[in-house]
Design a protein around this motif. Structure first.
Motif, PDB file in Angstrom:
ATOM      1  N   ARG A 222      77.182 151.104  68.769  1.00 19.71           N
ATOM      2  CA  ARG A 222      76.466 150.009  69.433  1.00 19.71           C
ATOM      3  C   ARG A 222      76.058 148.927  68.412  1.00 19.71           C
ATOM      4  N   VAL A 223      75.598 149.352  67.237  1.00 25.98           N
ATOM      5  CA  VAL A 223      75.202 148.378  66.200  1.00 25.98           C
ATOM      6  C   VAL A 223      76.408 147.516  65.841  1.00 25.98           C
ATOM      7  N   ALA A 224      77.568 148.142  65.646  1.00 28.96           N
ATOM      8  CA  ALA A 224      78.770 147.374  65.283  1.00 28.96           C
ATOM      9  C   ALA A 224      79.144 146.410  66.413  1.00 28.96           C
ATOM     10  N   ALA A 225      78.968 146.842  67.652  1.00 28.24           N
ATOM     11  CA  ALA A 225      79.314 145.978  68.790  1.00 28.24           C
ATOM     12  C   ALA A 225      78.408 144.753  68.867  1.00 28.24           C
ATOM     13  N   LEU A 226      77.215 144.857  68.291  1.00 21.46           N
ATOM     14  CA  LEU A 226      76.275 143.718  68.295  1.00 21.46           C
ATOM     15  C   LEU A 226      76.556 142.734  67.162  1.00 21.46           C
ATOM     16  N   LEU A 227      77.517 143.066  66.286  1.00 23.53           N
ATOM     17  CA  LEU A 227      77.698 142.259  65.072  1.00 23.53           C
ATOM     18  C   LEU A 227      79.084 141.611  64.931  1.00 23.53           C
ATOM     19  N   PRO A 228      79.668 141.095  66.015  1.00 27.16           N
ATOM     20  CA  PRO A 228      80.996 140.471  65.847  1.00 27.16           C
ATOM     21  C   PRO A 228      80.951 139.298  64.864  1.00 27.16           C
ATOM     22  N   ALA A 229      79.779 138.676  64.704  1.00 26.25           N
ATOM     23  CA  ALA A 229      79.681 137.522  63.796  1.00 26.25           C
ATOM     24  C   ALA A 229      79.921 137.912  62.342  1.00 26.25           C
ATOM     25  N   LEU A 230      79.847 139.209  62.026  1.00 22.27           N
ATOM     26  CA  LEU A 230      80.091 139.638  60.641  1.00 22.27           C
ATOM     27  C   LEU A 230      81.524 140.117  60.437  1.00 22.27           C
ATOM     28  N   HIS A 231      82.352 139.951  61.461  1.00 23.11           N
ATOM     29  CA  HIS A 231      83.747 140.406  61.311  1.00 23.11           C
ATOM     30  C   HIS A 231      84.693 139.215  61.317  1.00 23.11           C
ATOM     31  N   ASP A 232      85.458 139.105  60.245  1.00 25.16           N
ATOM     32  CA  ASP A 232      86.456 138.048  60.125  1.00 25.16           C
ATOM     33  C   ASP A 232      87.844 138.661  60.341  1.00 25.16           C
ATOM     34  N   PRO A 233      88.681 138.018  61.171  1.00 27.19           N
ATOM     35  CA  PRO A 233      89.982 138.630  61.472  1.00 27.19           C
ATOM     36  C   PRO A 233      90.837 138.831  60.225  1.00 27.19           C
ATOM     37  N   ALA A 234      90.693 137.978  59.237  1.00 24.53           N
ATOM     38  CA  ALA A 234      91.522 138.103  58.023  1.00 24.53           C
ATOM     39  C   ALA A 234      90.851 138.961  56.960  1.00 24.53           C
ATOM     40  N   GLU A 235      89.525 138.847  56.818  1.00 16.69           N
ATOM     41  CA  GLU A 235      88.842 139.499  55.684  1.00 16.69           C
ATOM     42  C   GLU A 235      88.101 140.775  56.076  1.00 16.69           C
ATOM     43  N   GLY A 236      88.013 141.049  57.381  1.00 15.16           N
ATOM     44  CA  GLY A 236      87.321 142.264  57.808  1.00 15.16           C
ATOM     45  C   GLY A 236      85.816 142.065  57.850  1.00 15.16           C
ATOM     46  N   TRP A 237      85.091 143.159  57.657  1.00 14.54           N
ATOM     47  CA  TRP A 237      83.621 143.117  57.750  1.00 14.54           C
ATOM     48  C   TRP A 237      83.021 142.509  56.488  1.00 14.54           C
ATOM     49  N   ILE A 238      82.092 141.589  56.703  1.00 13.81           N
ATOM     50  CA  ILE A 238      81.421 140.914  55.583  1.00 13.81           C
ATOM     51  C   ILE A 238      79.914 140.994  55.838  1.00 13.81           C
ATOM     52  N   ALA A 239      79.178 141.606  54.917  1.00 15.54           N
ATOM     53  CA  ALA A 239      77.726 141.748  55.098  1.00 15.54           C
ATOM     54  C   ALA A 239      77.010 140.478  54.633  1.00 15.54           C
ATOM     55  N   ASP A 240      75.940 140.149  55.334  1.00 11.39           N
ATOM     56  CA  ASP A 240      75.189 138.920  55.053  1.00 11.39           C
ATOM     57  C   ASP A 240      74.141 139.162  53.948  1.00 11.39           C
ATOM     58  N   TYR A 241      74.660 139.491  52.768  1.00 11.53           N
ATOM     59  CA  TYR A 241      73.771 139.767  51.642  1.00 11.53           C
ATOM     60  C   TYR A 241      73.156 138.465  51.089  1.00 11.53           C
ATOM     61  N   VAL A 242      71.899 138.578  50.677  1.00 11.59           N
ATOM     62  CA  VAL A 242      71.218 137.508  49.931  1.00 11.59           C
ATOM     63  C   VAL A 242      70.566 138.180  48.736  1.00 11.59           C
ATOM     64  N   ARG A 243      70.840 137.710  47.544  1.00  9.89           N
ATOM     65  CA  ARG A 243      70.278 138.329  46.332  1.00  9.89           C
ATOM     66  C   ARG A 243      69.110 137.518  45.799  1.00  9.89           C
ATOM     67  N   LEU A 244      68.131 138.205  45.259  1.00  7.75           N
ATOM     68  CA  LEU A 244      67.053 137.558  44.500  1.00  7.75           C
ATOM     69  C   LEU A 244      67.216 138.036  43.058  1.00  7.75           C
ATOM     70  N   ARG A 245      67.476 137.080  42.169  1.00  8.61           N
ATOM     71  CA  ARG A 245      67.719 137.429  40.758  1.00  8.61           C
ATOM     72  C   ARG A 245      66.625 136.784  39.908  1.00  8.61           C
ATOM     73  N   PHE A 246      66.000 137.556  39.036  1.00  6.95           N
ATOM     74  CA  PHE A 246      64.904 136.972  38.265  1.00  6.95           C
ATOM     75  C   PHE A 246      64.794 137.551  36.868  1.00  6.95           C
ATOM     76  N   ALA A 247      64.138 136.789  36.006  1.00  5.37           N
ATOM     77  CA  ALA A 247      63.776 137.252  34.666  1.00  5.37           C
ATOM     78  C   ALA A 247      62.311 136.910  34.445  1.00  5.37           C
ATOM     79  N   ALA A 248      61.555 137.867  33.937  1.00  6.73           N
ATOM     80  CA  ALA A 248      60.136 137.644  33.673  1.00  6.73           C
ATOM     81  C   ALA A 248      59.794 138.261  32.317  1.00  6.73           C
TER      82      ALA A 248
END
Ligand code: BEZ
Length: 251
Positions: A222-248
């Motif tokens: 069911r989760v996969a069925a709710l996420l067609p926007a993350l599936h590209d016909p050529a590239e397959g499944w692509i996760a909507d990752y956002v990274r936070l990168r820091f140095a302190a």
């Protein structure tokens, strides 16, 4: 990479390497931000199976890996690395360090300010904390789909991961005494080598901990069925990752 697991999360080094090998493979930029020097004492917080820890050792650093998970630690030890079992919510062992490094682990922490304070205390003055983690908006579509599928089953929404904005993370670091030298939020759509099913198998356990085992396959379908926007016909499944990168830096 594994931190102290959220409820229901268990790690298995072989499965992690197959479904999520891209996690350390995409760690080059945060390694470059760390710029490890030969002889430096570095703690890899949440070293997982040690793929990136090994790169620190190859750069000549005197590196110690810290992880909570026995399966991951075994895989890291098999690479010849010095590792210790521990939870970053407790005082960090073996300091003072020249640097604490962490990739894709901090979003698993239940109490980020406590972990940041422990890192601060483990560094020498002038020591640096360099990390990458999920940042604000990370896997927002996946989390929304997980919670929508949970709601259909009468289950409450879950938010097992911490994805701070640059402002929130800067405030946390400064509150602990750090000077923030770099802070960047980076959208990084990430192709999933074993598809959404492999990703969910590896990471979605916290969203199913309160569900009967026999109900879980239908839930994931069911989760996969709710996420067609993350599936590209050529590239397959692509996760909507956002990274936070820091140095302190500890002054
Ligand atoms: C991440 O690296 O962003 C991540 C890993 C596991 C679960 C959720 C997010």
């Amino acid at each position: 990479m594994s931190g102290q697991p959220a409820a229901g999360q268990h790690w298995q080094a072989e499965g992690y390497a197959r479904h999520a090998g891209f996690v350390p493979a995409l760690g080059g930029d945060v390694l470059a931000l760390l710029a490890p020097q030969p002889g430096e004492r570095i703690l890899d917080l949440g070293c997982g199976d040690g793929v990136l820890t090994l790169r620190l050792a190859e750069a000549g650093a005197q590196v110690t890996g810290l992880d909570a998970d026995p399966s991951m630690l075994e895989a890291a030890r098999a690479k010849g690395l010095a590792v210790v079992q521990g939870d970053a919510h407790e005082p960090l062992p073996g300091g003072p360090y020249d640097a604490v490094f962490s990739n894709a682990v901090l979003h698993w922490m239940r109490d980020a300010p406590r972990v940041i304070a422990n890192v601060f205390n483990a560094l020498r003055p002038g020591g640096r904390f360099v990390a990458e983690q999920g940042g604000f908006g990370n896997i927002a579509a996946i989390v929304t789909a997980l919670n929508a599928a949970r709601a259909e089953r009468g289950l409450p929404p879950l938010s097992p991961w911490d994805y701070p904005s640059p402002t929130t993370q800067t405030r946390r670091l400064e509150a602990a005494g750090f000077r923030v030298a770099a802070m960047q939020l980076i959208p990084r759509p990430t192709p999933l080598p074993t598809g959404l099913a492999g990703w969910l198998e590896t990471f979605a356990a916290p969203a199913m901990a309160d569900m009967a085992v026999q109900d879980r396959p239908a839930f994931l379908t069911r989760v996969a069925a709710l996420l067609p926007a993350l599936h590209d016909p050529a590239e397959g499944w692509i996760a909507d990752y956002v990274r936070l990168r820091f140095a302190a830096v500890r002054p």
